[in-house]
Every structure is written in structure tokens, then in C-alpha cells.
Write an enzyme that holds these catalytic residues in place. Structure first.
Site, PDB file in Angstrom:
ATOM      1  N   CYS A  14      42.612  41.128  37.449  1.00 20.82           N
ATOM      2  CA  CYS A  14      41.631  41.217  36.363  1.00 20.82           C
ATOM      3  C   CYS A  14      42.334  41.902  35.189  1.00 20.82           C
ATOM      4  O   CYS A  14      43.493  42.286  35.299  1.00 20.82           O
ATOM      5  CB  CYS A  14      40.338  41.923  36.784  1.00 20.82           C
ATOM      6  SG  CYS A  14      40.465  43.656  37.199  1.00 20.82           S
ATOM      7  N   CYS A  88      40.581  37.173  33.589  1.00 17.05           N
ATOM      8  CA  CYS A  88      41.787  37.411  32.779  1.00 17.05           C
ATOM      9  C   CYS A  88      42.221  36.149  32.051  1.00 17.05           C
ATOM     10  O   CYS A  88      43.257  36.128  31.400  1.00 17.05           O
ATOM     11  CB  CYS A  88      42.919  37.988  33.618  1.00 17.05           C
ATOM     12  SG  CYS A  88      43.435  36.977  34.994  1.00 17.05           S
ATOM     13  N   CYS A  92      47.212  34.899  33.294  1.00 17.34           N
ATOM     14  CA  CYS A  92      47.844  34.893  34.609  1.00 17.34           C
ATOM     15  C   CYS A  92      48.838  33.740  34.673  1.00 17.34           C
ATOM     16  O   CYS A  92      48.477  32.596  34.406  1.00 17.34           O
ATOM     17  CB  CYS A  92      46.783  34.740  35.698  1.00 17.34           C
ATOM     18  SG  CYS A  92      47.449  34.862  37.360  1.00 17.34           S
TER      19      CYS A  92
END
Length: 135
Positions: A14, A88, A92
Site C-alpha cells: 500500500c 497504490c 507497483c
């Protein structure tokens, strides 16, 4: 020749690695024990784990006080078999051959324990389903 069992690695990601991902990691470690390697990280890690997250996990008998937010690295994603993202977005890194899941959960940042409990409970249910899918 004996067959060795692969121990899956799960990475929870996150933004701040201070709430959702820490609670998910705490639950997975609690429920799966050493059957799964558990990692967590954040794209912009906070200075400390959210105190409300620590408090509501303690209510479940899970101590995450020793956890510290960590910066997401490419090597952590490469090491993982399953990457669970929680808000997120595109921060990522993507590596082919990994199992990716995006868990849409409210951010517990700045909320009190009463507001964080429903988020915790949703994470617990998702972690239990994740464990079932790994076996």
C-alpha cells in the site's frame, strides 16, 4: 527422491505501508504461520505503523508493534509469488508470471480505531480467502 513443497511468498503493498498492508501481513503470519513467507512494503512508506491499526490488531490478539514501514523495491516484487496491492495504483512494478490482486480497501490513515475495525475485518476475510487459494 522426495518432493519439496514450495513455500509461497506473498507481498502486501500500500502507499504508506502503515495500515492496510501491515494488518494483512499480521493476519497472514498469524493464520498461515511458517507455511507462507510474508512481506509488506509501501511506495511512500510512513515513519511508523498507524497506531489505530496496531490497536485494532491487538484486539484480535495479533501484535504488529514491531513492524516498521518499508520501501517497496523491485527485488521484493521479484521475490513474491503473489502481490496484493491496496490503493497504490500504478506505482507497483509489474513482473510477468506473478499473481497480482488489487484489494480495494478504505485507507485507515488518520482514522480512529472505531473507523479502522471494519477495514481490519474486511482484510481478515480477504486473507482467509487468500490462504484457501494458496493451498
Amino acid at each position: 527422491m522426495t518432493e519439496t513443497t514450495h513455500r509461497p511468498t506473498v507481498l502486501f503493498v500500500c502507499v504508506h505501508n502503515a495500515g492496510r498492508s501491515q494488518m494483512a501481513a499480521g493476519y497472514l503470519e498469524h493464520f498461515a504461520g511458517d507455511q507462507v513467507e510474508v512481506l509488506s512494503a509501501g511506495s511512500q512508506p510512513a515513519d511508523q505503523v498507524n497506531p489505530a491499526a496496531v490497536a485494532v490488531m491487538a484486539e484480535e490478539g495479533i501484535d504488529i508493534t514491531a513492524s516498521t514501514p518499508k520501501l517497496l523495491t523491485d527485488s521484493a516484487v521479484e521475490r513474491a509469488d503473489v502481490v496484493i496491492t491496496m490503493g497504490c495504483g500504478d506505482e507497483c512494478p509489474f513482473f510477468p508470471g506473478k499473481r497480482y490482486e488489487d484489494w480495494v480497501l478504505e485507507d485507515p490513515a488518520g482514522r480512529d480505531a472505531a473507523a479502522v475495525r471494519p477495514i481490519r475485518d474486511e482484510i481478515r476475510a480477504r486473507v482467509q480467502a487468500l490462504i484457501d487459494s494458496l493451498s
